[in-house]
Scaffold this active site. Structure first.
Site, mmCIF file in Angstrom:
data_model
loop_
_atom_site.group_PDB
_atom_site.id
_atom_site.type_symbol
_atom_site.label_atom_id
_atom_site.label_comp_id
_atom_site.label_asym_id
_atom_site.label_seq_id
_atom_site.Cartn_x
_atom_site.Cartn_y
_atom_site.Cartn_z
ATOM 1 N N GLY A 422 0.831 -1.198 0.000
ATOM 2 C CA GLY A 422 0.000 0.000 0.000
ATOM 3 C C GLY A 422 0.866 1.250 0.000
ATOM 4 N N SER A 423 0.360 2.309 0.618
ATOM 5 C CA SER A 423 0.998 3.627 0.506
ATOM 6 C C SER A 423 2.321 3.774 1.256
ATOM 7 C CB SER A 423 0.022 4.706 0.977
ATOM 8 O OG SER A 423 -1.071 4.796 0.082
ATOM 9 N N VAL A 424 2.704 2.780 2.079
ATOM 10 C CA VAL A 424 4.038 2.896 2.698
ATOM 11 C C VAL A 424 5.128 2.757 1.639
ATOM 12 C CG1 VAL A 424 3.360 2.164 5.009
ATOM 13 C CG2 VAL A 424 4.058 0.432 3.342
#
Length: 678
Positions: A422-424
């Site tokens: 995801g956005s990490v």
């Protein structure tokens, strides 16, 4: 004179040749017996004994005894040599009806090498194999138990004494126990205490969860006598009810011994693994380790990974016990000293391990904590878990079935598995863009609305959760976690450049540490030729997957002047080594640190902002759904570190957090942990 010598020699040769027509040579008979001995063909050997030897030693005292001794002492690599009689000696043997040979016997045993020398005599007797010629003679072996081992000729008995090797312990960085040896009880039987042998063996087998056959095998070992303690299985001291039920059986007794304990229990189960009884498949798989059926072996985790170092080698002494009148003499036949297992010390901090694990509650997921400047791995979490203490001593079938049928799959080691980040992943995409020039911090792009896509993509659109002021620059995109910004930049740089950038962060490579992890992947085929896949990958969707440890390591680039730290797992491993150099410029790494701090103070990770510890990091939500237009479960991520000390970095992922606040829920958990330990 020479003429007389030649005539004498000729007479001897003619005599031997004449004899050989009707009788075998003692040399040939000796060779035959030794060859059978080397093949452990004791039945055929018995047929070559003299009548007197056969009368003195029936088959059970010869064939059965040889077989038991060779099996129980694990005799192998048997070598027997002797010097053949020369012509003159052989003539004399025919004259006397007797031939004596000096034997040199060597073998390997459970206790090491055994060697001895002994004279063996062959006698001429009526040939038992010849029915037609009653006068035909053959050579037969004079035998007594001293040819098994010399001291047995004095009616000695074989005794085996063992000194169990202590399994090495597994310790954390502060020498706190992860797997240690503690008091346990060795359950066994004394044969002469049986009142109803068949019934008692059945009861013991059920209580110990072993087979009746294995009990009978132990009881039938050659060393066992009626008053001897015969060990069967070890149980932990906490199994009080089981112990009481066993001791109620007449033949059962117990001896205090050492067992295996896992103090961290479920919190470190996937890390430590557990031990268990070796299986026949494992014995076959590792023939060089010389496992016995009663041995234990590491079943998974560190116990399995470092089995060779941890297990040690039992000490064994083979003794010949000779009873002479009122005096007992004990002679050591072979001895192998005990070698205790080595201790394994890892960089894990068990207190931190327990703290992070407990933060999961009933949630599933994984986490890794590292010291980002040294690379030391401080915690590896997999939730849910199981109690290794139960499995080490033999878990009941009901409990095993419950674990196997648990929908949360507690046996899966999530910290070695890979997941969509995801956005990490966005800070990594940012670093790649900064390194190859596609992203310039001061430049912005205009983004209208909540969706974006190229005409060539058809109906597919990248979505973002919020809009902001245009133009959108890197700082704004990170703070608001703007999917469209990173998708645009990835498409702009192209699949090849972005692929190369991800490889600079070690994706597609094995992690350089001894513990085995799944290899992180960029896509199913390792390529990014499709623009939609490229766009989705840029913000941690698509087919990209990383383990929690690899995710944590990627962020060390920002804390080490653009270099990616090499993980260190054992206390003796080198520290502060660089895995991948110059992933990005030092100035860009410093810039990213300030942006990650702003994500917590101004952006999506505000829940982690507090007055006690300044935290920097990035949240991420990985959506797990079958198609773009459907809803699915969400895995929440947070990768963070204290921005002042930069001495710990945690990458945490929790599964199915869509109903509890998504990645903000995870950020709150990490913030609590960092606040507690600071």
């Amino acid at each position: 004179m020479k003429k007389l010598f030649y005539i004498g020699t000729l007479i001897i040769l003619l005599f031997i040749m004449g004899c050989s027509k009707d009788e075998s040579s003692p040399n040939d008979r000796m060779k035959q017996y030794v060859e059978l001995w080397m093949k452990s063909d004791f039945t055929e050997m018995y047929d070559l004994l003299t009548e007197e030897a056969r009368e003195s030693f029936p088959t059970d005292e010869y064939v059965d005894r040889y077989e038991k001794v060779f099996k129980d002492l694990e005799i192998n690599k048997l070598e027997i040599t002797f010097t053949e009689l020369n012509d003159e000696q052989e003539k004399q043997a025919f004259d006397q009806g007797s031939a004596t040979y000096s034997l040199q016997v060597k073998m390997e045993s459970i206790a090491g090498p055994i060697e001895f020398e002994r004279d063996m005599t062959l006698q001429k007797e009526k040939d038992r194999a010849s029915e037609d010629d009653e006068e035909k003679e053959e050579w037969y072996v004079e035998w007594d138990p001293g040819f098994i081992f010399p001291d047995l000729a004095k009616e000695g008995k074989i005794k085996i004494e063992t000194t169990a090797a202590k399994r090495g312990e597994i310790l954390d960085r502060n020498q706190m126990p992860l797997a240690i040896n503690d008091i346990a009880y060795e359950i066994g039987v004394v044969p002469n205490l049986f009142e109803n042998k068949e019934t008692e063996i059945e009861q013991i087998a059920k209580l110990l969860n072993i087979t009746e056959d294995s009990i009978n095998t132990s009881l039938n070992a050659s060393w066992v006598e009626d008053d001897h303690f015969v060990p069967l299985k070890v149980i932990p001291k906490t199994a009080e009810e089981q112990l009481a039920n066993l001791l109620a059986i007449p033949a059962v007794t117990s001896v205090e011994t050492t067992g295996r304990i896992y103090p961290a229990g479920e919190a470190a189960a996937h890390l430590t693994g557990y031990i268990g009884k070796v299986t026949s498949e494992e014995i076959e798989k590792y023939p060089e380790r010389l496992y016995k059926e009663s041995d234990i072996i590491g079943k998974r985790g560190l116990e399995q990974l470092y089995e060779e170092q941890l297990r040690g080698t039992d000490g064994v002494t083979i003794i010949i016990e000779i009873q002479d009148a009122d005096q007992k003499e004990e002679n050591v036949l072979a001895e192998r000293p005990v070698k205790h297992g080595e201790h394994i010390q890892v960089t894990i901090d068990v207190n931190l391990q327990e703290k992070i694990f407990n933060s999961y509650g009933d949630k599933s997921g994984t986490a890794a904590a590292i010291q980002p400047k040294t690379g030391e791995v401080l915690a590896l979490i997999s939730s849910p878990s199981f109690d290794p203490n139960e499995l080490a001593y033999g878990i009941s079938q009901a409990k095993w079935d419950a674990l196997m049928e648990d929908k949360k799959q507690p046996f899966i080691n999530r910290f070695t598995a890979t997941y969509a980040p995801g956005s990490v992943l966005k800070p990594i995409t940012a670093a790649i863009g900064l390194a190859n020039g596609t992203i310039k911090p001061e430049d912005g792009v205009t983004i209208e609305g909540l969706t974006w896509g190229k005409d060539s993509w058809g109906d597919y659109k990248v979505k973002r959760v919020s809009t902001g002021a245009n133009p959108v620059d890197l700082h704004s995109a990170l703070i608001r976690s703007d999917n469209i910004y990173f998708a645009m930049k990835a498409v702009e740089m192209g699949g090849d450049k972005y692929l190369d950038g991800l490889k600079q962060f070690g994706l597609g490579e094995e992690l350089p540490l001894t513990y085995p992890f799944s290899v992180s992947q960029i896509s199913n085929d390792g390529k990014l030729n499709d623009e939609v896949l490229l766009a989705n990958t840029s913000y941690g969707q698509g087919e990209i997957e990383l383990s929690s440890l690899h995710m944590a390591l990627t962020y060390t680039v920002f804390l080490n002047e653009g270099n990616m730290i090499k993980p260190s797992f054992l206390v003796d491993d080198p520290k502060s080594e660089i895995w991948i150099e110059n992933v990005m410029d030092k100035e860009d790494a410093e810039l990213m640190k300030s942006y990650l701090r702003d994500v917590v103070t101004k952006g999506t990770a505000k829940v982690a902002n507090n007055d006690k510890v300044a935290i920097a990091g990035k949240t991420g939500t990985a959506e797990l759904k079958l198609s773009h237009d459907t809803n699915g479960n969400e895995n929440g991520w947070f990768v963070a570190y204290p921005s002042d000390s930069e001495d710990i970095l945690i990458a945490m992922m929790m599964e199915s957090v869509q109903d509890v606040g998504s990645s903000s829920f995870v950020a709150g958990k990490v913030a609590e942990i960092l606040t507690e330990i600071k």
